[in-house]
Design a protein around this motif. Structure first.
Motif, PDB file in Angstrom:
ATOM      1  N   PHE A  49       0.828  -1.216   0.000  1.00  0.00           N
ATOM      2  CA  PHE A  49       0.000   0.000   0.000  1.00  0.00           C
ATOM      3  C   PHE A  49       0.855   1.255   0.000  1.00  0.00           C
ATOM      4  O   PHE A  49       0.469   2.277  -0.558  1.00  0.00           O
ATOM      5  N   ASN A  81      -6.691   1.454  -2.686  1.00  0.00           N
ATOM      6  CA  ASN A  81      -7.229   0.964  -1.419  1.00  0.00           C
ATOM      7  C   ASN A  81      -7.437  -0.545  -1.344  1.00  0.00           C
ATOM      8  O   ASN A  81      -7.508  -1.096  -0.262  1.00  0.00           O
ATOM      9  N   TYR A 130      -6.329  -4.273  -1.795  1.00  0.00           N
ATOM     10  CA  TYR A 130      -5.029  -4.936  -1.871  1.00  0.00           C
ATOM     11  C   TYR A 130      -4.861  -5.766  -3.130  1.00  0.00           C
ATOM     12  O   TYR A 130      -3.840  -5.713  -3.802  1.00  0.00           O
TER      13      TYR A 130
END
Lengths: 150, 200
Positions: A25, A37, A39
């Motif tokens: 991230f 946002n 993953y």
């Protein structure tokens, strides 16, 4: 146990999964929309970006080499000398400037570059290379004794 | 034999005409080469030309020397060969040498492989490098660092193959202090230096 800084007091933020995802991230922080946002989307794009960066380091060198060639070619076309003859003439005169230097000289030191073109042209004409249309007759380059022409 | 006689007769018959024919027609004719002499090549007195050239060359060298003696040449630039790369430098520049390079911070070095040096009014071109001592380039090592971390990442889809490595290589920055013409320029290269101290 003495904690000198507050951060040391904070409990570890969970299992390995958190840290693994946080690494990705952090690299996806500047993306927009869901890849920033989510993953599963972020990891794909980050991996792709890293692979491109790895390949790009090699491509950059090739691109620069191509750019220098273009610039040198344009530089010697000003004087009506094809690139191959120019390079060959320089090499036969033992002038070992590389493409980067020649392109720099063509841009920033046009008169030095012109001198190089003349030397190379003279050498190419004397050695009878093809592509040299106008046979120059000892009228452009001084110091012919240094060229060891006879 | 009869063929030879015929051809000779043929040639004899056409001798008068041949003087009027053009060069292209002469090339096509059957007559032997000794009859087809071209115009004599213009006599070029190479020695005289060379002498003229030498004089011109000496004149140019003198003018360069005068300019250098009066310190009117302005700011010099040079192309130096350093660590396998060529750099175009001028006094005050900082250049970056990539990779392992032994000199340490504060070292004063002179860059000896000068391929080309130039000023406002002249350019000196080396073949391939200028004769030793003609142009002196002094530099100082000012910083030794590492590059930023480069990520070397490889991945193959659906093959359970992924490699990631990180690499940093040493970088050295050197500042060019001065570029000077320290000898007089004369068109002839002289090899009177003591070669024992030189590395190349």
């Amino acid at each position: 146990m003495v904690f000198l800084s507050l951060t040391q007091l904070v409990r570890s933020r969970g299992p390995d999964e958190f840290w693994r995802k946080r690494r990705i991230f952090k690299m996806a922080a500047h993306y927009r929309n869901r890849p920033r946002n989510v993953y599963s989307l972020a990891v794909r794009i980050v991996h792709r970006a890293l692979a491109y960066a790895t390949k790009g380091r090699k491509l950059k060198k090739l691109d620069m080499a191509a750019l220098w060639t273009t610039r040198v070619e344009a530089g010697c076309q000003q004087y009506g000398v094809p690139l191959e003859a120019f390079k060959e003439g320089l090499a036969r005169s033992d002038i070992m400037l590389n493409k980067k230097m020649l392109s720099d000289l063509a841009i920033w030191e046009p008169r030095s570059f012109e001198a190089l073109v003349k030397i190379s042209r003279e050498r190419a004409a004397v050695e009878g290379l093809p592509d040299i249309k106008q046979r120059s007759a000892f009228n452009q380059v001084y110091g012919l004794s240094n060229l060891k022409l006879d | 034999m009869s063929f030879l006689v015929q051809s000779v007769r043929h040639v004899l018959r056409h001798t008068t005409q041949r003087t009027t024919l053009t060069g292209a027609m002469r090339a096509l004719s059957l007559s032997p080469g000794m009859h087809q002499q071209n115009k004599p090549a213009p006599v070029v007195d190479v020695a005289a030309i060379t002498k003229d050239q030498q004089k011109e060359c000496q004149l140019i060298c003198d003018r360069i020397n005068q300019q250098v003696a009066k310190a009117e040449q302005g700011r010099l630039f040079a192309v130096v060969h350093l660590c396998g790369k060529q750099f175009k430098i001028t006094p005050g520049d900082i250049i970056l040498v990539e990779g392992y390079w032994p000199p340490t911070i504060g070292d004063e070095i002179s860059l000896d492989k000068v391929l080309l040096a130039g000023a406002r009014d002249f350019t000196i071109v080396g073949r391939p490098i200028l004769e030793p001592g003609l142009v002196t380039v002094k530099a100082t090592v000012i910083e030794k660092t590492l590059t930023h971390t480069k990520t070397h990442f490889k991945k193959k889809r659906r093959k359970q193959y992924m490699r990631i490595n990180f690499q940093r290589s040493p970088n050295t920055m050197i500042r060019i202090n001065s570029i000077e013409v320290t000898q007089t320029v004369d068109g002839t290269s002289k090899a009177k230096e003591d070669l024992s101290r030189r590395l190349f």
